[in-house]
Design an enzyme around this catalytic site. Sequence first.
Site, short mmCIF file in Angstrom:
data_model
loop_
_atom_site.label_atom_id
_atom_site.label_comp_id
_atom_site.label_asym_id
_atom_site.label_seq_id
_atom_site.Cartn_x
_atom_site.Cartn_y
_atom_site.Cartn_z
NE ARG A 53 -12.67 6.36 -4.87
CZ ARG A 53 -11.39 6.57 -5.15
NH1 ARG A 53 -11.01 7.71 -5.66
NH2 ARG A 53 -10.49 5.64 -4.90
CE LYS A 105 1.60 2.99 9.67
NZ LYS A 105 2.79 2.23 9.99
CG ASP A 142 5.61 3.08 7.50
OD1 ASP A 142 4.46 3.55 7.48
OD2 ASP A 142 5.87 1.87 7.37
CG HIS A 178 4.45 1.98 14.91
ND1 HIS A 178 3.17 2.37 15.22
CD2 HIS A 178 4.42 1.61 13.61
CE1 HIS A 178 2.41 2.25 14.14
NE2 HIS A 178 3.15 1.79 13.15
CE LYS A 226 8.33 -1.57 4.47
NZ LYS A 226 7.51 -2.46 5.28
N1 NAP Z 1 -3.24 -1.43 4.97
C1 NAP Z 1 -2.62 -1.42 6.10
O1 NAP Z 1 -2.09 -2.45 6.54
C2 NAP Z 1 -2.49 -0.16 6.96
C3 NAP Z 1 -1.79 -0.21 8.14
C4 NAP Z 1 -1.75 0.93 8.95
C5 NAP Z 1 -2.40 2.07 8.54
N2 NAP Z 1 -3.05 2.13 7.37
C6 NAP Z 1 -3.75 3.36 7.02
O2 NAP Z 1 -5.12 3.10 6.87
C7 NAP Z 1 -5.68 3.87 5.85
C8 NAP Z 1 -6.35 2.99 4.81
O3 NAP Z 1 -5.38 2.12 4.27
P1 NAP Z 1 -5.74 1.02 3.16
O4 NAP Z 1 -4.52 0.25 2.95
O5 NAP Z 1 -6.97 0.31 3.58
O6 NAP Z 1 -6.05 1.91 1.87
P2 NAP Z 1 -6.64 1.42 0.49
O7 NAP Z 1 -6.63 -0.04 0.38
O8 NAP Z 1 -5.99 2.23 -0.55
O9 NAP Z 1 -8.17 1.88 0.59
C9 NAP Z 1 -8.60 3.21 0.49
C10 NAP Z 1 -10.12 3.26 0.60
O10 NAP Z 1 -10.53 4.61 0.53
C11 NAP Z 1 -11.59 4.73 -0.41
N3 NAP Z 1 -11.55 6.03 -1.04
C12 NAP Z 1 -10.54 6.60 -1.70
N4 NAP Z 1 -10.90 7.82 -2.16
C13 NAP Z 1 -12.17 8.03 -1.80
C14 NAP Z 1 -13.11 9.08 -1.99
N5 NAP Z 1 -12.81 10.18 -2.63
N6 NAP Z 1 -14.35 8.90 -1.46
C15 NAP Z 1 -14.69 7.77 -0.80
N7 NAP Z 1 -13.83 6.76 -0.58
C16 NAP Z 1 -12.60 6.87 -1.08
C17 NAP Z 1 -11.37 3.62 -1.38
O11 NAP Z 1 -12.61 3.33 -1.98
P3 NAP Z 1 -12.76 2.55 -3.40
O12 NAP Z 1 -12.01 1.28 -3.24
O13 NAP Z 1 -14.21 2.34 -3.51
O14 NAP Z 1 -12.18 3.45 -4.43
C18 NAP Z 1 -10.86 2.51 -0.47
O15 NAP Z 1 -11.94 1.87 0.14
C19 NAP Z 1 -4.56 4.70 5.29
O16 NAP Z 1 -4.59 5.93 5.92
C20 NAP Z 1 -3.30 3.96 5.71
O17 NAP Z 1 -2.24 4.85 5.91
C21 NAP Z 1 -3.13 1.02 6.60
#
Ligand code: NAP
Lengths: 325, 513
Positions: free
Chosen positions: B64, B172, B259, B264, B364
């Site tokens: 966004r 995931k 989770d 996993h 955890k």
């Molecule tokens: N982080 C990890 O280590 C990890 C590990 C395994 C799996 N995952 C999975 O990977 C996915 C992403 O995780 P994350 O930690 O990267 O999430 P995050 O940091 O919360 O990022 C979410 C992203 O989605 C965008 N977004 C949210 N609402 C939107 C909308 N309506 N239109 C367009 N973009 C939108 C946000 O954009 P803005 O910032 O511009 O608002 C941001 O770039 C999730 O499904 C999570 O379960 C993450």
Amino acid sequence: MIVRPETLLKDLSGLWTQLGKEETEGSERSAGVLRAVTMTFLLGVDEGDDSANEALAQLMHEHPSRAIVLKLAKDSSAEIDGRAFATCWMPFGRRQQICCEQIELSAGADHFTDTLSLLRGLMAPDLPVVFWCRSAKLFAHPAFQGLAAFADKVIIDSRSHPEPIKTVRFIDAELKAGRLYGDLTWTRLTRWRETVATLFERMDCKEFMESMNRAEVQYTHLPEPMAVGYLSAWLRSALGDHVAVQPIHVPEDVPWQIRELKFVTPQAEVSIDRAEKGIVESHVRDFTTRSVFEVLDEARLVREELSILGQDPIFARTVELASIP
Amino acid sequence: MTQAQDSANPFHDPLRFERRIPPCSVLIFGANGDLTMRKLLPALYRLAYERKLPAGFSIVGNSRTAMTHEQFREKMRVSVEKFIENSPFDASLWEDFARGIFYIAGDISDPACYATMKVQLDEIERDRGTGGNALFYLSTQPSFYASVVEHLGAAGLSRHEGGGWRRVVIEKPFGRDLASAQELNRRITAVFSERDIYRIDHYLGKETVQNVLAFRFGNTIFEPLWNRRYISHVQVTAAESIGVEGRGAYYQEAGALRDMIQNHLLQVMATVTMEAPSHFDSDTVRDERAKLLRSIRILKEDEVDLNAVKGQYGPARIGNEDVPGFRQEKDVKPDAQTDTFAAVTFFVDNWRWAGVPFYVRTGKRLPKRVTDIAIRFQPAPLSLFNSGATVPAPNLLILRIQPDEGISLRFQSKDPAGGGMMLRPVSMDFNYGSSFGTRTPSAYETLLLDALGGDSTLYTRQDMVEASWRAVEPILNHWNNTTYNFPNYDAGTWGPKAADEMLERRGHVWRVP
Ligand SMILES: NC(=O)c1ccc[n+]([C@@H]2O[C@H](COP(=O)([O-])OP(=O)(O)OC[C@H]3O[C@@H](n4cnc5c(N)ncnc54)[C@H](OP(=O)(O)O)[C@@H]3O)[C@@H](O)[C@H]2O)c1
């Protein structure tokens, strides 16, 4: 002094016991010594060749082995001498020290053949033997054949030999006799070849390939390096007879040998050239992509060869073509 | 990559360099997010550094936040430099790599956003020769997965007229329970065919999990013992020493069972227990995994309490640090019923494994970060030594996933000090990192390269996902309907007492990894 395999092996096992003791008495975090051996690694060097030791140390981190350094002494009448020692290191963030064992045998040219009978008793059992002959003098020594016969794979570097093409012909004969050889002069070309393969993965280049009638390998220094011979042979084998492959000398004062590869059709051309240190650029029409060519140290090249302990048909075919006068 | 594609490129050398990826783009949803910055971009850059990516490779980011292409590139450069692991950063290569990075700001619930993406992808195809190949990577909130895929379909992005491939990678979690996973599968398979859907489970991309397959099927000496006759039980542990680290809101809804175990650890368990596939190709390997997951016994409501333990950590002092309990973490409700620890006894109902308990635990704020699989063999049938004073410890084979990846085998040896035939357990260690010290690729590098090359062996399939939800569903339901007296373990310990009791009932104890 008489050098016997059992004395050297006894020294080695004494070292291991000693290391184990020091470790248990040492810091509480330590969790002992890990004795790791994945092969016997013979390294043939000239006395005073220190850069070989550096490469060996690096390789031992990645492929802990029983390393046997065969040193050709400067004094050709020097008798055989031998010693055993271990080199150890603590991998970052781990609790266990890793050690690998090393034996050094040295002799002058007159007595070098004596090493052969000793080696038989010194190989680590049941594991592959690789022989990296870094010394061009040793390659020319009568003991070479005997040493090579111990090894599952022999690694040499034809460009360091006085007549590289002769070495390549020798490799050709050996490969045809079913023995395994690697040539670091060929290994250095992997990144060029990989870049070519990547370039031709492009859809538009596939059509391009059909009308290609010429390829150029431009190089900077005379006499024509063996690398150019290899690269041209590889291109011929990949492209077939309808494409003329031409090595072209373009004198330039640069630290590299190969300057540019060019692929030409009646209408167009694509090329890969050296842009700056560590970078090459591929050009297709007005589109350019960069790739990294990291500094290639010998350990890295040897590591690539160690990952192939079986037949390498593409290398064999290239060697065959490159051997034809 | 198929053989036809390989042979079309006469320059390919599979012994020396990996398969070539055809020119393509990756469109990342959630490009301003944590996962993109920490994992995806560093992995893609590293692949470029190793010359594994094709010329013209492009990345389109969407989220966004308003940013220009240039601002997005700069943001990505900063995070790649920061998060790239064991790898140098080359500014000159980055400059070239960054020319292939683009950004589209827009809300993914807005159809106009997809029209802009289509224009951008067409432009890239024209200018950078990608042949229309594109991988859509869903790294955004899970609640968006289905609708994003539907929008891709409606905007004509899920197919390419010129014959380029279109694939989708789903992060995931894949659903919250069986019903939502089935619903998600239904909606995405209405747009993409199963063969173009890549459900990520980054554990399967870990080098050491893959090594379990090499260990089992590349050696002949263990497989004959790999069954109920010789194996007493198996313990799978995935412990983390950290707490929820700012992701309290997310974790509160997910919990340890969802989770870690549903995805996993059940995949790890399947890797350890599946039958040998007849070929090492994606469908055959996944068929075997799926078959195993379907053989996991489904617990009945009244069996849950005996076979599953739910835990939540409370505050404690670890060393000289006071660490908060889960309920004291940021964004967590003071009466949260979340499982920060879960231990489950699974059984596999097939001839090979009937009656062998598989104890799986994760949590955890446990004493250390470690993931391993311990296979405990049956004790010797007759105790010949030690005059019955102590029972000799049975053989133990440990497959260590992280850290210190490797394999250890514990066996008995005569203690030279004791006099007489006193036995002492000793451990024979194989250390993955020290025997092959070369850099191991990160799980995301492996998985991205596979998806770009069309190899789905390490991705989960619809039937696998549904089978693993089925295996945990009775536990989730029972836990949801029960109120627990939390916290029930102190931070820095190996979990609630009930977890020990679960094993004691079968005469077993948890090992201390
Ligand atoms: N982080 C990890 O280590 C990890 C590990 C395994 C799996 N995952 C999975 O990977 C996915 C992403 O995780 P994350 O930690 O990267 O999430 P995050 O940091 O919360 O990022 C979410 C992203 O989605 C965008 N977004 C949210 N609402 C939107 C909308 N309506 N239109 C367009 N973009 C939108 C946000 O954009 P803005 O910032 O511009 O608002 C941001 O770039 C999730 O499904 C999570 O379960 C993450």
